[in-house]
Motif scaffolding. Structure first.
Motif, PDB file in Angstrom:
ATOM      1  N   LYS A  75       0.825  -1.216   0.000  1.00 11.83           N
ATOM      2  CA  LYS A  75       0.000   0.000   0.000  1.00 11.83           C
ATOM      3  C   LYS A  75       0.857   1.263   0.000  1.00 11.83           C
ATOM      4  CE  LYS A  75      -4.032   2.009   2.212  1.00 11.83           C
ATOM      5  NZ  LYS A  75      -4.943   1.971   3.369  1.00 11.83           N
ATOM      6  N   LYS A  76       2.005   1.216   0.697  1.00 15.26           N
ATOM      7  CA  LYS A  76       2.895   2.380   0.783  1.00 15.26           C
ATOM      8  C   LYS A  76       4.101   2.277  -0.149  1.00 15.26           C
ATOM      9  CE  LYS A  76       1.898   4.073   5.392  1.00 15.26           C
ATOM     10  NZ  LYS A  76       2.481   4.468   6.681  1.00 15.26           N
ATOM     11  N   TRP A  77       4.132   1.262  -1.024  1.00 14.06           N
ATOM     12  CA  TRP A  77       5.219   1.077  -1.994  1.00 14.06           C
ATOM     13  C   TRP A  77       6.580   0.942  -1.323  1.00 14.06           C
ATOM     14  CZ3 TRP A  77       3.902   0.239  -6.970  1.00 14.06           C
ATOM     15  CH2 TRP A  77       2.665   0.727  -7.420  1.00 14.06           C
ATOM     16  N   CYS A  78       6.677   0.305  -0.153  1.00 17.54           N
ATOM     17  CA  CYS A  78       7.962   0.197   0.526  1.00 17.54           C
ATOM     18  C   CYS A  78       8.117  -1.168   1.187  1.00 17.54           C
ATOM     19  CB  CYS A  78       8.130   1.313   1.552  1.00 17.54           C
ATOM     20  SG  CYS A  78       7.037   1.172   2.965  1.00 17.54           S
ATOM     21  N   ILE A  79       9.334  -1.448   1.633  1.00 11.84           N
ATOM     22  CA  ILE A  79       9.598  -2.668   2.392  1.00 11.84           C
ATOM     23  C   ILE A  79      10.204  -2.282   3.731  1.00 11.84           C
ATOM     24  CG2 ILE A  79       9.953  -4.091   0.339  1.00 11.84           C
ATOM     25  CD1 ILE A  79      12.971  -3.883   0.837  1.00 11.84           C
ATOM     26  N   HIS A  80      10.053  -3.157   4.710  1.00 12.89           N
ATOM     27  CA  HIS A  80      10.680  -2.946   6.010  1.00 12.89           C
ATOM     28  C   HIS A  80      11.754  -4.014   6.182  1.00 12.89           C
ATOM     29  CE1 HIS A  80       6.667  -0.971   7.279  1.00 12.89           C
ATOM     30  NE2 HIS A  80       7.517  -0.068   6.845  1.00 12.89           N
ATOM     31  N   VAL A  81      12.958  -3.572   6.539  1.00 14.28           N
ATOM     32  CA  VAL A  81      14.109  -4.462   6.690  1.00 14.28           C
ATOM     33  C   VAL A  81      14.450  -4.589   8.166  1.00 14.28           C
ATOM     34  CG1 VAL A  81      16.523  -4.834   6.016  1.00 14.28           C
ATOM     35  CG2 VAL A  81      14.957  -3.727   4.430  1.00 14.28           C
ATOM     36  N   GLU A  82      14.866  -5.793   8.553  1.00 15.27           N
ATOM     37  CA  GLU A  82      15.267  -6.090   9.921  1.00 15.27           C
ATOM     38  C   GLU A  82      16.324  -5.101  10.413  1.00 15.27           C
ATOM     39  OE1 GLU A  82      15.357 -10.646  11.244  1.00 15.27           O
ATOM     40  OE2 GLU A  82      17.212  -9.952  10.340  1.00 15.27           O
ATOM     41  N   ARG A  83      16.175  -4.606  11.625  1.00 13.71           N
ATOM     42  CA  ARG A  83      17.131  -3.698  12.273  1.00 13.71           C
ATOM     43  C   ARG A  83      17.304  -2.349  11.566  1.00 13.71           C
ATOM     44  NH1 ARG A  83      19.507  -8.524  12.131  1.00 13.71           N
ATOM     45  NH2 ARG A  83      21.075  -7.892  10.607  1.00 13.71           N
ATOM     46  N   VAL A  84      16.382  -1.973  10.694  1.00 11.35           N
ATOM     47  CA  VAL A  84      16.403  -0.634  10.098  1.00 11.35           C
ATOM     48  C   VAL A  84      15.198   0.096  10.695  1.00 11.35           C
ATOM     49  CG1 VAL A  84      16.285   0.706   7.970  1.00 11.35           C
ATOM     50  CG2 VAL A  84      17.527  -1.442   8.004  1.00 11.35           C
ATOM     51  N   THR A  85      15.447   0.764  11.822  1.00  6.13           N
ATOM     52  CA  THR A  85      14.370   1.405  12.573  1.00  6.13           C
ATOM     53  C   THR A  85      14.740   2.831  12.947  1.00  6.13           C
ATOM     54  OG1 THR A  85      15.259   0.518  14.633  1.00  6.13           O
ATOM     55  CG2 THR A  85      13.518  -0.756  13.579  1.00  6.13           C
ATOM     56  N   ARG A  86      13.747   3.555  13.399  1.00  5.75           N
ATOM     57  CA  ARG A  86      13.935   4.931  13.862  1.00  5.75           C
ATOM     58  C   ARG A  86      13.214   5.062  15.199  1.00  5.75           C
ATOM     59  NH1 ARG A  86      12.489   8.230   9.324  1.00  5.75           N
ATOM     60  NH2 ARG A  86      14.715   8.377   8.910  1.00  5.75           N
ATOM     61  N   ASP A  87      13.771   5.854  16.113  1.00  5.74           N
ATOM     62  CA  ASP A  87      13.130   6.091  17.413  1.00  5.74           C
ATOM     63  C   ASP A  87      12.212   7.295  17.314  1.00  5.74           C
ATOM     64  OD1 ASP A  87      14.451   3.982  18.671  1.00  5.74           O
ATOM     65  OD2 ASP A  87      16.203   5.242  19.108  1.00  5.74           O
ATOM     66  N   LYS A  88      10.985   7.118  17.804  1.00  3.76           N
ATOM     67  CA  LYS A  88      10.045   8.236  17.842  1.00  3.76           C
ATOM     68  C   LYS A  88      10.309   9.075  19.092  1.00  3.76           C
ATOM     69  CE  LYS A  88       5.692   7.371  16.860  1.00  3.76           C
ATOM     70  NZ  LYS A  88       4.390   6.702  16.697  1.00  3.76           N
ATOM     71  N   VAL A  89       9.682  10.224  19.161  1.00  3.08           N
ATOM     72  CA  VAL A  89       9.875  11.137  20.288  1.00  3.08           C
ATOM     73  C   VAL A  89       9.439  10.481  21.599  1.00  3.08           C
ATOM     74  CG1 VAL A  89       9.235  13.379  21.240  1.00  3.08           C
ATOM     75  CG2 VAL A  89       9.596  13.150  18.805  1.00  3.08           C
ATOM     76  N   ASN A  90       8.373   9.666  21.540  1.00  5.97           N
ATOM     77  CA  ASN A  90       7.881   9.028  22.768  1.00  5.97           C
ATOM     78  C   ASN A  90       8.680   7.774  23.144  1.00  5.97           C
ATOM     79  OD1 ASN A  90       7.027   7.110  20.950  1.00  5.97           O
ATOM     80  ND2 ASN A  90       4.846   7.399  21.303  1.00  5.97           N
ATOM     81  N   GLY A  91       9.771   7.480  22.418  1.00  9.51           N
ATOM     82  CA  GLY A  91      10.623   6.345  22.760  1.00  9.51           C
ATOM     83  C   GLY A  91      10.325   5.068  21.991  1.00  9.51           C
ATOM     84  N   GLN A  92       9.211   5.045  21.278  1.00 10.77           N
ATOM     85  CA  GLN A  92       8.841   3.857  20.510  1.00 10.77           C
ATOM     86  C   GLN A  92       9.716   3.735  19.259  1.00 10.77           C
ATOM     87  OE1 GLN A  92       4.809   4.138  19.176  1.00 10.77           O
ATOM     88  NE2 GLN A  92       4.680   1.997  18.548  1.00 10.77           N
ATOM     89  N   THR A  93      10.089   2.508  18.894  1.00  8.01           N
ATOM     90  CA  THR A  93      10.860   2.316  17.666  1.00  8.01           C
ATOM     91  C   THR A  93       9.922   1.849  16.556  1.00  8.01           C
ATOM     92  OG1 THR A  93      11.404   0.034  18.218  1.00  8.01           O
ATOM     93  CG2 THR A  93      12.987   1.707  18.869  1.00  8.01           C
ATOM     94  N   VAL A  94      10.093   2.447  15.375  1.00  9.36           N
ATOM     95  CA  VAL A  94       9.264   2.097  14.226  1.00  9.36           C
ATOM     96  C   VAL A  94      10.161   1.748  13.042  1.00  9.36           C
ATOM     97  CG1 VAL A  94       7.237   3.450  14.872  1.00  9.36           C
ATOM     98  CG2 VAL A  94       9.060   4.540  13.582  1.00  9.36           C
ATOM     99  N   PRO A  95       9.725   0.792  12.204  1.00 10.25           N
ATOM    100  CA  PRO A  95      10.534   0.447  11.028  1.00 10.25           C
ATOM    101  C   PRO A  95      10.508   1.571   9.995  1.00 10.25           C
ATOM    102  CG  PRO A  95       8.476  -0.782  11.033  1.00 10.25           C
ATOM    103  CD  PRO A  95       8.528  -0.038  12.321  1.00 10.25           C
ATOM    104  N   VAL A  96      11.636   1.751   9.309  1.00  7.47           N
ATOM    105  CA  VAL A  96      11.739   2.778   8.273  1.00  7.47           C
ATOM    106  C   VAL A  96      11.433   2.119   6.931  1.00  7.47           C
ATOM    107  CG1 VAL A  96      13.313   4.377   7.116  1.00  7.47           C
ATOM    108  CG2 VAL A  96      13.442   4.063   9.572  1.00  7.47           C
ATOM    109  N   GLY A  97      10.558   2.753   6.154  1.00  7.68           N
ATOM    110  CA  GLY A  97      10.209   2.218   4.841  1.00  7.68           C
ATOM    111  C   GLY A  97      11.320   2.469   3.836  1.00  7.68           C
TER     112      GLY A  97
END
Length: 129
Positions: A75-97
């Motif tokens: 739907k977003k034309w992207c893939i998520h790769v293992e250990r490629v993440t970003r930290d959000k301001v609230n401390g949560q980690t999210v995968p980078v597309g």
């Protein structure tokens, strides 16, 4: 010059068709090139990316990082790769597309359908030579 009369070359129509493509066509559009070793082994240049393939990122902030594909987010034309993440301001980690065109497949997850696809694509290349 237009090659095929039934296919449009109008920029607006081509972009509309691309971004409104259904999921089964997005899978084919979301292809990635194979590494040099795999390219010579299978005689195939690129493959539609899938979940357990191992890839190396070739462009952007995460360049030269390797990992397994966790999800293919059509739907977003992207893939998520293992250990490629970003930290959000609230401390949560999210995968980078990551866009599939910006990765190279280094190891293929093979099953019977994928093997058949590789054989079919590879044979077509051999006939031309």
């Amino acid at each position: 010059m237009k090659v095929k009369a039934s296919v449009t070359s109008d920029k607006r129509k081509v972009r509309k068709a691309h971004f409104n493509a259904p999921s089964h066509l997005r899978q084919k559009i979301m292809s990635a090139t194979l590494s040099k070793e795999l390219r010579t082994k299978y005689n195939v240049r690129s493959l539609p990316i899938r979940r357990d393939d191992e890839v190396m990122i070739t462009r952007g902030q995460f360049k030269e990082r390797e990992g397994k594909v966790v999800t293919v987010y059509r739907k977003k034309w992207c893939i998520h790769v293992e250990r490629v993440t970003r930290d959000k301001v609230n401390g949560q980690t999210v995968p980078v597309g990551i866009k599939p065109s910006k990765v190279v497949i280094t190891k293929i997850k093979l099953d019977k359908d994928r093997k058949a696809l590789l054989d079919r694509k590879g044979k077509g290349k051999n006939k031309k030579e």
